[in-house]
Design a protein around this motif. Structure first.
Motif, mmCIF file in Angstrom:
data_model
loop_
_atom_site.group_PDB
_atom_site.id
_atom_site.type_symbol
_atom_site.label_atom_id
_atom_site.label_comp_id
_atom_site.label_asym_id
_atom_site.label_seq_id
_atom_site.Cartn_x
_atom_site.Cartn_y
_atom_site.Cartn_z
ATOM 1 N N LEU A 12 22.230 82.488 52.256
ATOM 2 C CA LEU A 12 21.575 81.805 53.365
ATOM 3 C C LEU A 12 21.215 80.407 52.908
ATOM 4 N N TYR A 81 21.625 76.507 60.146
ATOM 5 C CA TYR A 81 21.760 77.436 59.028
ATOM 6 C C TYR A 81 23.197 77.903 58.847
ATOM 7 N N VAL A 129 16.158 84.595 60.397
ATOM 8 C CA VAL A 129 16.253 83.717 59.226
ATOM 9 C C VAL A 129 14.976 83.809 58.397
#
Length: 150
Positions: A12, A81, A129
């Protein structure tokens, strides 16, 4: 789960981070081994998936599957992201297996799955997230401390 295993299965990055730069400025298309999600909150540029090329606009989510040939060309200043995860990450439950099957079927059409990010979806994505960051941070701390209680 061991730290290296998690790192191999899941990544991530914020699009603004230095860690994302090598993943988002492809000079040549590359064949994917993992699923990739690219959530562009604000951006410009293009995403190429196999023979398909699409323009990147604000509040757009791109979903790519293993085996696809992809190339990102994002304009400077992109926000959002990048998430990458191995196929094994999805195959932990029957529900996620169905999602993986749908993604692989979309891949057969040789294009990226693109979704507009509505306000409600954006809030859900932000929540996901946040939870992923929290989980990754906790797992990393356990692995680095070699704590048997983790």
């Amino acid at each position: 789960m061991h730290y290296e295993t998690i790192h191999q299965q899941f990544q991530l990055f914020s699009l603004e981070s230095n860690g994302a730069l090598p993943l988002l400025d492809d000079h040549e298309p590359r064949r994917l081994e993992h699923f990739e999600l690219l959530w562009c909150k604000s951006a410009g540029g293009q995403v190429q998936a196999d023979a398909w090329t699409g323009d990147v606009t604000a509040q757009q989510l791109f979903v790519l599957a293993p085996g696809q040939l992809r190339r990102f060309q994002l304009a400077p200043g992109a926000t959002g992201y990048y998430i990458s995860f191995s196929p094994d990450f999805l195959y932990v439950s029957n529900h996620l297996k169905e999602i993986a099957g749908l993604l692989e079927q979309h891949h057969m059409n040789m294009r990226a799955l693109t979704l507009p990010v509505t306000e409600a979806l954006g809030e859900d994505l932000e929540d996901v997230v946040r939870k992923m960051k929290k989980s990754t941070t906790a797992t990393t701390a356990c692995a680095q401390n070699y704590s048997p209680s983790c």
